[in-house]
Design a protein around this motif. Structure first.
Motif, PDB file in Angstrom:
ATOM      1  N   PRO A  96      31.955  46.567  -7.485  1.00 40.04           N
ATOM      2  CA  PRO A  96      33.403  46.752  -7.477  1.00 40.04           C
ATOM      3  C   PRO A  96      33.939  47.376  -8.765  1.00 40.04           C
ATOM      4  O   PRO A  96      34.898  48.151  -8.733  1.00 40.04           O
ATOM      5  CB  PRO A  96      33.930  45.330  -7.285  1.00 40.04           C
ATOM      6  N   ARG A  97      33.314  47.044  -9.884  1.00 37.61           N
ATOM      7  CA  ARG A  97      33.739  47.660 -11.148  1.00 37.61           C
ATOM      8  C   ARG A  97      33.538  49.174 -11.105  1.00 37.61           C
ATOM      9  O   ARG A  97      34.422  49.946 -11.509  1.00 37.61           O
ATOM     10  CB  ARG A  97      32.956  47.071 -12.329  1.00 37.61           C
ATOM     11  N   ASN A  98      32.392  49.605 -10.587  1.00 33.53           N
ATOM     12  CA  ASN A  98      32.120  51.046 -10.476  1.00 33.53           C
ATOM     13  C   ASN A  98      33.128  51.747  -9.572  1.00 33.53           C
ATOM     14  O   ASN A  98      33.625  52.830  -9.893  1.00 33.53           O
ATOM     15  CB  ASN A  98      30.707  51.268  -9.924  1.00 33.53           C
ATOM     16  N   ILE A  99      33.428  51.113  -8.443  1.00 37.44           N
ATOM     17  CA  ILE A  99      34.359  51.735  -7.490  1.00 37.44           C
ATOM     18  C   ILE A  99      35.760  51.794  -8.079  1.00 37.44           C
ATOM     19  O   ILE A  99      36.465  52.807  -7.958  1.00 37.44           O
ATOM     20  CB  ILE A  99      34.385  50.966  -6.154  1.00 37.44           C
ATOM     21  N   ALA A 100      36.182  50.701  -8.731  1.00 39.58           N
ATOM     22  CA  ALA A 100      37.511  50.678  -9.347  1.00 39.58           C
ATOM     23  C   ALA A 100      37.625  51.732 -10.441  1.00 39.58           C
ATOM     24  O   ALA A 100      38.650  52.414 -10.578  1.00 39.58           O
ATOM     25  CB  ALA A 100      37.791  49.292  -9.917  1.00 39.58           C
ATOM     26  N   GLY A 157      33.114  57.144   5.759  1.00 45.37           N
ATOM     27  CA  GLY A 157      32.497  55.875   5.390  1.00 45.37           C
ATOM     28  C   GLY A 157      31.125  56.038   4.784  1.00 45.37           C
ATOM     29  O   GLY A 157      30.405  57.003   5.073  1.00 45.37           O
ATOM     30  N   THR A 158      30.770  55.086   3.943  1.00 50.86           N
ATOM     31  CA  THR A 158      29.421  55.030   3.384  1.00 50.86           C
ATOM     32  C   THR A 158      28.958  53.592   3.412  1.00 50.86           C
ATOM     33  O   THR A 158      29.758  52.654   3.464  1.00 50.86           O
ATOM     34  CB  THR A 158      29.375  55.540   1.927  1.00 50.86           C
ATOM     35  N   ASP A 159      27.635  53.419   3.367  1.00 49.65           N
ATOM     36  CA  ASP A 159      27.068  52.076   3.329  1.00 49.65           C
ATOM     37  C   ASP A 159      25.947  52.090   2.290  1.00 49.65           C
ATOM     38  O   ASP A 159      26.188  52.473   1.155  1.00 49.65           O
ATOM     39  CB  ASP A 159      26.573  51.686   4.729  1.00 49.65           C
ATOM     40  N   VAL A 198      36.014  54.306   3.327  1.00 49.59           N
ATOM     41  CA  VAL A 198      35.657  52.909   3.569  1.00 49.59           C
ATOM     42  C   VAL A 198      34.218  52.696   3.122  1.00 49.59           C
ATOM     43  O   VAL A 198      33.283  53.254   3.710  1.00 49.59           O
ATOM     44  CB  VAL A 198      35.813  52.540   5.056  1.00 49.59           C
ATOM     45  N   ILE A 199      34.035  51.897   2.100  1.00 51.66           N
ATOM     46  CA  ILE A 199      32.706  51.589   1.575  1.00 51.66           C
ATOM     47  C   ILE A 199      32.224  50.296   2.217  1.00 51.66           C
ATOM     48  O   ILE A 199      32.928  49.287   2.222  1.00 51.66           O
ATOM     49  CB  ILE A 199      32.751  51.462   0.042  1.00 51.66           C
ATOM     50  N   GLY A 200      31.010  50.335   2.773  1.00 51.00           N
ATOM     51  CA  GLY A 200      30.521  49.212   3.564  1.00 51.00           C
ATOM     52  C   GLY A 200      30.956  49.360   5.011  1.00 51.00           C
ATOM     53  O   GLY A 200      31.277  48.389   5.688  1.00 51.00           O
ATOM     54  N   ILE A 211      40.745  54.209  -1.327  1.00 53.69           N
ATOM     55  CA  ILE A 211      39.394  53.651  -1.209  1.00 53.69           C
ATOM     56  C   ILE A 211      39.490  52.185  -0.814  1.00 53.69           C
ATOM     57  O   ILE A 211      40.248  51.413  -1.395  1.00 53.69           O
ATOM     58  CB  ILE A 211      38.602  53.775  -2.525  1.00 53.69           C
ATOM     59  N   VAL A 212      38.704  51.802   0.200  1.00 53.90           N
ATOM     60  CA  VAL A 212      38.613  50.405   0.644  1.00 53.90           C
ATOM     61  C   VAL A 212      37.177  49.945   0.465  1.00 53.90           C
ATOM     62  O   VAL A 212      36.250  50.599   0.959  1.00 53.90           O
ATOM     63  CB  VAL A 212      39.017  50.258   2.129  1.00 53.90           C
ATOM     64  N   ASN A 213      36.969  48.826  -0.214  1.00 55.13           N
ATOM     65  CA  ASN A 213      35.616  48.319  -0.415  1.00 55.13           C
ATOM     66  C   ASN A 213      35.359  47.045   0.384  1.00 55.13           C
ATOM     67  O   ASN A 213      35.965  46.005   0.132  1.00 55.13           O
ATOM     68  CB  ASN A 213      35.347  48.028  -1.897  1.00 55.13           C
ATOM     69  N   CYS A 214      34.440  47.152   1.348  1.00 50.08           N
ATOM     70  CA  CYS A 214      33.998  45.980   2.119  1.00 50.08           C
ATOM     71  C   CYS A 214      32.573  45.578   1.757  1.00 50.08           C
ATOM     72  O   CYS A 214      32.066  44.585   2.275  1.00 50.08           O
ATOM     73  CB  CYS A 214      34.042  46.283   3.616  1.00 50.08           C
ATOM     74  N   ALA A 215      31.919  46.350   0.907  1.00 46.68           N
ATOM     75  CA  ALA A 215      30.534  46.068   0.544  1.00 46.68           C
ATOM     76  C   ALA A 215      30.473  44.805  -0.303  1.00 46.68           C
ATOM     77  O   ALA A 215      31.270  44.626  -1.221  1.00 46.68           O
ATOM     78  CB  ALA A 215      29.937  47.246  -0.215  1.00 46.68           C
ATOM     79  N   ALA A 216      29.520  43.933   0.007  1.00 48.12           N
ATOM     80  CA  ALA A 216      29.397  42.689  -0.755  1.00 48.12           C
ATOM     81  C   ALA A 216      28.083  41.997  -0.427  1.00 48.12           C
ATOM     82  O   ALA A 216      27.463  42.259   0.606  1.00 48.12           O
ATOM     83  CB  ALA A 216      30.554  41.754  -0.433  1.00 48.12           C
ATOM     84  N   TYR A 217      27.689  41.116  -1.299  1.00 53.86           N
ATOM     85  CA  TYR A 217      26.579  40.205  -1.039  1.00 53.86           C
ATOM     86  C   TYR A 217      27.204  38.966  -0.425  1.00 53.86           C
ATOM     87  O   TYR A 217      27.928  38.238  -1.096  1.00 53.86           O
ATOM     88  CB  TYR A 217      25.860  39.860  -2.345  1.00 53.86           C
TER      89      TYR A 217
END
Length: 298
Positions: free
Chosen positions: A80-84, A28-30, A4-6, A53-59
């Motif tokens: 998101p491009r990097n994570i994908a 998890g990472t932040d 879980v990112i973010g 992988i789940v991405n919750c990180a955002a502006y």
């Protein structure tokens, strides 16, 4: 293992809680692992048995994004491009959180996943770019658009309004923006269902899905229900506080808000064979939970 990112944000915290409650191992990472640094992401993943992988990180600072365009675009599109890209490289599904702000708010009935996107501000524009980035980098993706999110961890509208009503004799709330309040628990439960199915080898078609609670109201309606539930729970000290409706024009902000943000959830319910809860049910559960953070309304 689910990454879980973010994980320290409002939604990320709830997703980790939901996964652990259901005996699914997660990490998890932040800010400690920058989504803007592909090598950092790759380094964290190295040697770990990551299966999703789940991405919750955002502006998410909607108004600030209007003047902080480059950083908003970096976090919402480049990250998101990097994570994908990494998810494809290590061969795992990627789930990314998006928003109702990719639409312009001109609809008058629930918005389907295939409706044309037309953001009206930097935040929406960069989130739309993020959706495109994900789809360009991997075919094994899930993009979940949500709206009006609140949760036990972090600042949100529910805590803010209870605190405001406890401090003032009256509050003004816009009554010309329609949408659906969404408890983080609802979104986390849908994510759990997708992950469980995939880890069990069951097919969940890739694509974009809309996920919120059910119903259609204004922020004014939402505030009145918050007042009722908070009073019933003993959290509203000033029960005489008056909630007054107003138009968006009375509260000008740097970023425009979509006037209509109700999303059509039929696709996700049919795909997973689930029934999403009504927004009132979710709000009541939120306020009456032992996890409700009373320090945020003082």
């Amino acid at each position: 293992m689910v990454w879980v990112i973010g994980n320290k944000g409002m939604l990320g915290t709830q997703i980790c809680r939901t996964l652990k409650e259901n005996k699914i191992e997660c990490t998890g990472t932040d800010c400690d692992v920058s989504i803007l640094d592909f090598s950092a992401l790759e380094g964290f993943a190295s040697g770990k048995d990551i299966s999703f992988i789940v991405n919750c990180a955002a502006y998410t600072a909607v108004d600030k994004a209007e003047s902080d365009v480059d950083f908003a675009r970096a976090l919402n599109a480049d990250g998101p491009r990097n994570i994908a890209r990494l998810a494809k490289k290590i061969g795992v599904p990627f789930l990314h959180i998006s928003t109702d702000y990719v639409f312009d708010g001109s609809a008058s009935s629930p918005i389907s996943e295939d409706a044309p996107i037309k953001p009206i501000g930097v935040y929406g524009e960069t989130k739309a770019e993020g959706e495109k980035s994900v789809q360009e980098e991997t075919g094994d993706f899930y993009i979940l658009r949500t709206a009006w999110l609140y949760g036990w961890s972090g600042k949100n509208f529910v805590y803010t309004m209870i605190r405001a009503m406890n401090m003032r004799d009256s509050v003004k709330v816009v009554n010309d923006q329609r949408g659906t309040p969404t408890n983080c628990v609802t979104l986390a439960s849908v994510i759990l269902k997708i992950i469980e199915n995939r880890l069990a080898g069951k097919n969940v078609p890739n694509g974009i899905y809309h996920v919120t609670d059910l119903g259609e109201i204004t922020w004014f309606d939402f505030t009145n229900e918050i007042k009722k539930e908070a009073a019933d729970a003993g959290f509203l000290l000033n029960k005489d506080c008056v909630v007054n409706p107003c138009d968006t024009s009375e509260y000008p902000t740097p970023a425009k808000r979509p006037a209509y943000s109700v999303l059509d959830k039929s696709k996700i319910q049919k795909t997973l064979g689930i029934s999403l809860p009504d927004w009132k049910e979710s709000l009541k559960s939120f306020i009456n939970s032992a996890l409700f953070d009373k320090t945020r309304i003082e």
